[in-house]
Scaffold this active site. Structure first.
Site, short mmCIF file in Angstrom:
data_model
loop_
_atom_site.label_atom_id
_atom_site.label_comp_id
_atom_site.label_asym_id
_atom_site.label_seq_id
_atom_site.Cartn_x
_atom_site.Cartn_y
_atom_site.Cartn_z
N ASP A 89 -20.49 -1.28 -2.70
CA ASP A 89 -21.10 -0.14 -3.50
C ASP A 89 -19.62 0.13 -4.29
O ASP A 89 -18.76 0.95 -3.61
CB ASP A 89 -21.45 1.23 -2.61
CG ASP A 89 -21.82 2.25 -3.43
OD1 ASP A 89 -22.66 1.98 -4.64
OD2 ASP A 89 -21.40 3.35 -3.08
N GLU B 135 -23.70 -3.48 -6.46
CA GLU B 135 -24.37 -2.62 -7.17
C GLU B 135 -24.24 -2.86 -8.45
O GLU B 135 -23.07 -2.74 -9.09
CB GLU B 135 -24.09 -0.98 -6.66
CG GLU B 135 -25.24 -0.18 -7.46
CD GLU B 135 -25.07 1.25 -7.21
OE1 GLU B 135 -24.39 1.99 -7.93
OE2 GLU B 135 -25.46 1.81 -6.19
N ASP C 104 -21.12 6.15 0.40
CA ASP C 104 -20.59 4.81 -0.19
C ASP C 104 -21.03 3.75 0.89
O ASP C 104 -21.35 2.60 0.51
CB ASP C 104 -19.68 4.87 -0.58
CG ASP C 104 -19.07 6.07 -1.57
OD1 ASP C 104 -19.47 5.96 -2.77
OD2 ASP C 104 -18.78 7.32 -0.95
#
Length: 179
Positions: A7, A68, A141
């Site tokens: 992330d 991501e 996160d």
């Protein structure tokens, strides 16, 4: 399949490693966050993210890296940092010959919770349940990184079959009609 989920972020870059196959219980092998000080020079922050990701790659030896996909946010400064950290993760994987998959936030949320509009708390709760953890990983996160890895494990087989079908179609299309 062992997947390192990333992330991306400059201040907090979530990292999570999940192992398993679609349709079977999954196992978390590690979760954490690479942190950099907001007041540090950008080049040093990117170097710290790179070093952190390299350590995770060394320790866990994933077969895939799921990152991501960066999407447009209202704050250009935030999206730039996210994109830079994302590029570092992809570079680290590419340097080792590890395939990289990009997943959108809504794709990850839909895979893990069933809704592409799920809140962070819902994602954390489902990650906790799916990986049979005692509590949701903190900060968010870290949970998001695990969700990325889960999403990839569940979606990779279908994506692979689709890519193979497209490739077969392209080969047949170039051969033309048979006489």
């Amino acid at each position: 399949m062992r997947v390192l989920g990333v992330d991306p972020g400059l201040t907090r870059c979530g990292i999570g490693v999940v192992e398993g196959v679609a349709g079977r219980p999954l196992t978390m092998l590690g979760v954490g966050v690479v942190r950099t000080p907001a007041d540090a020079d950008l080049s040093h922050r990117l170097l710290a993210v790179e070093q952190g990701i390299e350590e995770w790659l060394d320790e866990h030896r994933p077969e895939f890296v799921a990152v991501e996909r960066v999407f447009s946010q209202h704050n250009v400064r935030t999206v730039m940092g996210t994109a830079q950290a994302s590029a570092v993760a992809m570079l680290c994987a590419a340097r080792r010959g590890i395939p990289v998959a990009l997943h959108t936030p809504s794709e990850v949320k839909a895979a893990v919770t069933g809704s592409g509009r799920a809140e962070k708390a819902q994602v954390g709760a489902m990650v906790t349940r799916l990986l049979r953890l005692a509590a949701p990983p903190k900060p968010a996160d870290a949970a998001d990184a695990l969700a990325l890895a889960i999403c990839h494990i569940w979606r990779a087989p279908a994506q692979s079959r689709l890519q193979q079908a497209v490739a077969r179609h392209a080969v047949h299309a170039t051969k033309g009609p048979m006489a």
